[in-house]
Design an enzyme around this catalytic site. Structure first.
Site, PDB file in Angstrom:
ATOM      1  N   GLU A 291       5.812 -54.723  -8.291  1.00 34.09           N
ATOM      2  CA  GLU A 291       5.164 -55.549  -8.857  1.00 34.09           C
ATOM      3  C   GLU A 291       4.880 -56.956  -8.009  1.00 34.09           C
ATOM      4  O   GLU A 291       5.778 -57.523  -7.538  1.00 34.09           O
ATOM      5  CB  GLU A 291       5.611 -55.954 -10.312  1.00 34.09           C
ATOM      6  CG  GLU A 291       5.567 -55.164 -11.473  1.00 34.09           C
ATOM      7  CD  GLU A 291       6.084 -55.427 -12.911  1.00 34.09           C
ATOM      8  OE1 GLU A 291       6.255 -56.626 -12.978  1.00 34.09           O
ATOM      9  OE2 GLU A 291       6.485 -54.718 -13.593  1.00 34.09           O
ATOM     10  N   GLU A 348      -3.716 -58.897 -20.566  1.00 35.25           N
ATOM     11  CA  GLU A 348      -3.108 -58.257 -21.668  1.00 35.25           C
ATOM     12  C   GLU A 348      -2.936 -59.129 -22.751  1.00 35.25           C
ATOM     13  O   GLU A 348      -1.797 -59.991 -22.808  1.00 35.25           O
ATOM     14  CB  GLU A 348      -1.873 -57.095 -21.198  1.00 35.25           C
ATOM     15  CG  GLU A 348      -2.194 -56.314 -20.243  1.00 35.25           C
ATOM     16  CD  GLU A 348      -0.899 -55.690 -19.681  1.00 35.25           C
ATOM     17  OE1 GLU A 348      -0.319 -55.179 -20.413  1.00 35.25           O
ATOM     18  OE2 GLU A 348      -0.691 -56.070 -18.644  1.00 35.25           O
ATOM     19  N   LYS A 351       0.895 -59.679 -24.900  1.00 34.99           N
ATOM     20  CA  LYS A 351       1.775 -59.675 -24.189  1.00 34.99           C
ATOM     21  C   LYS A 351       2.636 -61.165 -24.587  1.00 34.99           C
ATOM     22  O   LYS A 351       1.982 -61.952 -24.890  1.00 34.99           O
ATOM     23  CB  LYS A 351       1.823 -59.799 -22.669  1.00 34.99           C
ATOM     24  CG  LYS A 351       1.353 -58.483 -21.943  1.00 34.99           C
ATOM     25  CD  LYS A 351       1.703 -58.476 -20.575  1.00 34.99           C
ATOM     26  CE  LYS A 351       3.078 -58.418 -20.319  1.00 34.99           C
ATOM     27  NZ  LYS A 351       3.252 -58.425 -18.588  1.00 34.99           N
ATOM     28  N   GLU A 357       1.651 -65.070 -18.996  1.00 34.04           N
ATOM     29  CA  GLU A 357       1.995 -63.471 -19.368  1.00 34.04           C
ATOM     30  C   GLU A 357       0.799 -62.880 -19.587  1.00 34.04           C
ATOM     31  O   GLU A 357       0.584 -61.483 -19.334  1.00 34.04           O
ATOM     32  CB  GLU A 357       3.123 -63.277 -20.226  1.00 34.04           C
ATOM     33  CG  GLU A 357       4.487 -63.617 -19.786  1.00 34.04           C
ATOM     34  CD  GLU A 357       4.738 -62.595 -18.571  1.00 34.04           C
ATOM     35  OE1 GLU A 357       4.602 -61.365 -18.879  1.00 34.04           O
ATOM     36  OE2 GLU A 357       5.372 -63.328 -17.825  1.00 34.04           O
TER      37      GLU A 357
END
Length: 520
Positions: A291, A348, A351, A357
């Site tokens: 990541e 997203e 999240k 985030e």
């Protein structure tokens, strides 16, 4: 090369080769075989040096396209590696016959069952891997994710779980084609600066790090590492150059111990891990960055979160990895190309956490790019992005992104660890603050200014307060699972830190003891 083995190919007396009358046939054959061996060795060396780019496909959202459309998107962009966070059947079926290599994941909550019950591991493999592989090219399994900072205390289950899974893969004749590893956060390091000082936390070394590295050695598997220069830059924008964080032209930083020059922060973070591996005599274990990314949007106190910076980081990283045929390693491992999964494919919307985030995505759910980033060596050639400059906002107390707090947070408050909380909970919060949280924990490393008193409570108080001040004393930033609380007392009056100038220095107060001083 043993000449006796060559003679197995030829049972008559040594003669002269009709190809070259000046050399015996055996000798000519030996040279040919030696040449072939060298060619094979060179091939594998080149293969090891080849860098590649993949992408993380997370799905904590309610507005994402179908898995079938996602696979079409990946193929249209030339993305041939993807990392998942589960083994969702619809996704694995959609990836069948796509020529996309896949890393799946076993979640943290299953680690204890897999570790304790070999049959559970076997059943998991039979239900989640066997029905799809090899039609879906599963090349690795991420066993857990950042287990060392998991609040459920799953650390000691990790390696037993991996060994049971490996036995199950062997049982089903999959061990040669599917590798096992586990993504660790940089918070697993006790020291990371300069890179040559890299070392794993001493409390983790014997219980889990060495057993893990033994397993990776035995199975010839890489160590998965999650690395985010964004966190380090956002928390220390007054001392870390934005150009250095975004792979732009800069003077770089020289490691004083070995003289190696670092031109970007990610290389330095990766080499800190390599140094930690070498320190334990596991220098042959390869690192894969599972990541890394940069958010295109963030809260006011998330310095550097902007679309132009996200484009610069991700685009320049792809360029860094794929240029020169993907043969660009780090200063400490120049022969080993970088293998990187970008985080993440989509924004997203469900999240939790700060705004950033929900804004790491390379694409919107509509499949439109958030910004322009290439994904292949061919696309890199025509890419001209990543050069925009956006200076960090000016903070209270100085220009150019100094180390103070925002003007909106001028109240005199500090964050401290609850001395009544059990040590394990404090340690969890400490690990988060010094790792993903981006707190500056250098002063509480062994031998540093604020190492003493060497207690979990004192170190946690330092780290919690550093995180709290960096977050502009935002509501909710002094919580740490209930292990911290806000105080308004200066240190000379407080009972939770030692008295005197040392306490003021080590807990963020200036000499007058009446306000927090800027921290780098």
């Amino acid at each position: 090369m043993c000449f006796h083995s060559l003679r197995l190919f030829r049972r008559f007396e040594m003669g002269f080769s009709p190809i070259n009358k000046w050399f015996p046939f055996d000798l000519a054959l030996s040279h040919l075989l030696l040449l072939l061996l060298l060619m094979f060795a060179l091939f594998f060396k080149i293969s090891d040096a080849e860098g590649w780019i993949g992408v993380n496909y997370g799905r904590i959202a309610n507005d994402l396209p179908s898995a079938v459309k996602v696979v079409q998107l990946l193929k249209s962009q030339g993305i041939n590696r993807v990392k998942l966070y589960d083994t969702d059947p619809s996704v694995l079926k959609a990836l069948a016959n796509s020529n996309i290599k896949v890393t799946v994941a076993l979640p943290n909550e299953l680690l204890s069952s897999v570790a304790k019950k070999p049959q559970f591991a076997s059943t998991w493999v039979s239900k989640n891997i066997l029905p799809y592989h090899p039609t879906t090219q599963i090349e690795s399994i991420a066993v857990g994710n950042e287990v060392f900072v998991d609040p459920q205390n799953t650390t000691l289950f990790l390696v037993p779980a991996m060994r049971n899974l490996q036995s199950s893969l062997t049982k089903y004749n999959l061990a040669s084609s599917i590798k096992l590893s586990t993504p660790i956060a940089l918070s697993a390091l006790q020291s990371s600066y300069p890179p040559s000082s890299g070392a794993f936390k001493s409390a983790l070394v014997e219980p889990v790090i060495k057993p893990l590295l033994d397993f990776l050695n035995e199975t010839n598997s890489p160590l998965f590492v999650n690395a985010y220069p964004f966190f380090a830059y956002s928390a220390n924008s007054d001392v870390i150059s934005l150009d250095y964080a975004l792979f732009r032209n800069n003077a770089g930083n020289v490691d004083p111990s070995n003289g190696l020059r670092y031109l970007n922060l990610l290389d330095a973070q990766i080499d800190a891990v390599y140094a930690a591996l070498t320190r334990l005599n596991y220098g042959n274990v390869k690192v894969v960055v599972t990541e890394t990314g940069w958010p295109s949007k963030g809260d006011e106190n998330e310095i550097g979160a902007a679309p132009e910076n996200a484009e610069g980081y991700n685009g320049n990283l792809v360029k860094r990895v794929l240029n020169n045929g993907g043969g660009n390693g780090t200063p400490l491992r120049p022969e080993s190309g970088l293998n990187v999964y970008l985080f993440a494919l989509f924004n997203e919307n469900q999240k939790p956490g700060p705004t950033s985030e929900r804004n790491y995505g390379l694409f919107y759910p509509s499949e439109e790019k958030v910004y322009d980033v290439p994904f292949t060596a061919e696309a890199v050639k025509g890419w001209t992005g990543g050069k925009a400059q956006k200076p960090p906002p000016v903070r209270n107390g100085g220009g150019g992104g100094g180390g103070g707090v925002t003007a909106a947070a001028a109240g005199q408050t500090w964050c401290v660890a609850d001395e009544k909380m059990r040590k394990e909970r404090l340690q969890e919060g400490l690990d988060y603050a010094c790792g993903e949280g981006g707190a500056d924990c250098r002063p509480i490393q062994e031998g540093a200014t604020c190492w003493n008193p060497n207690t979990v409570h004192a170190h946690a108080s330092y780290a919690f307060n550093s995180y709290y001040q960096k977050k502009g004393r935002a509501v909710g930033s002094c919580y740490f699972g209930g292990a911290a609380y806000v105080v308004t007392q200066p240190p000379m009056e407080a009972t939770w830190v030692p008295n005197g100038a040392h306490a003021r220095e080590c807990h963020g107060w200036d000499k007058k003891g009446d306000r927090p001083s800027p921290q780098p």
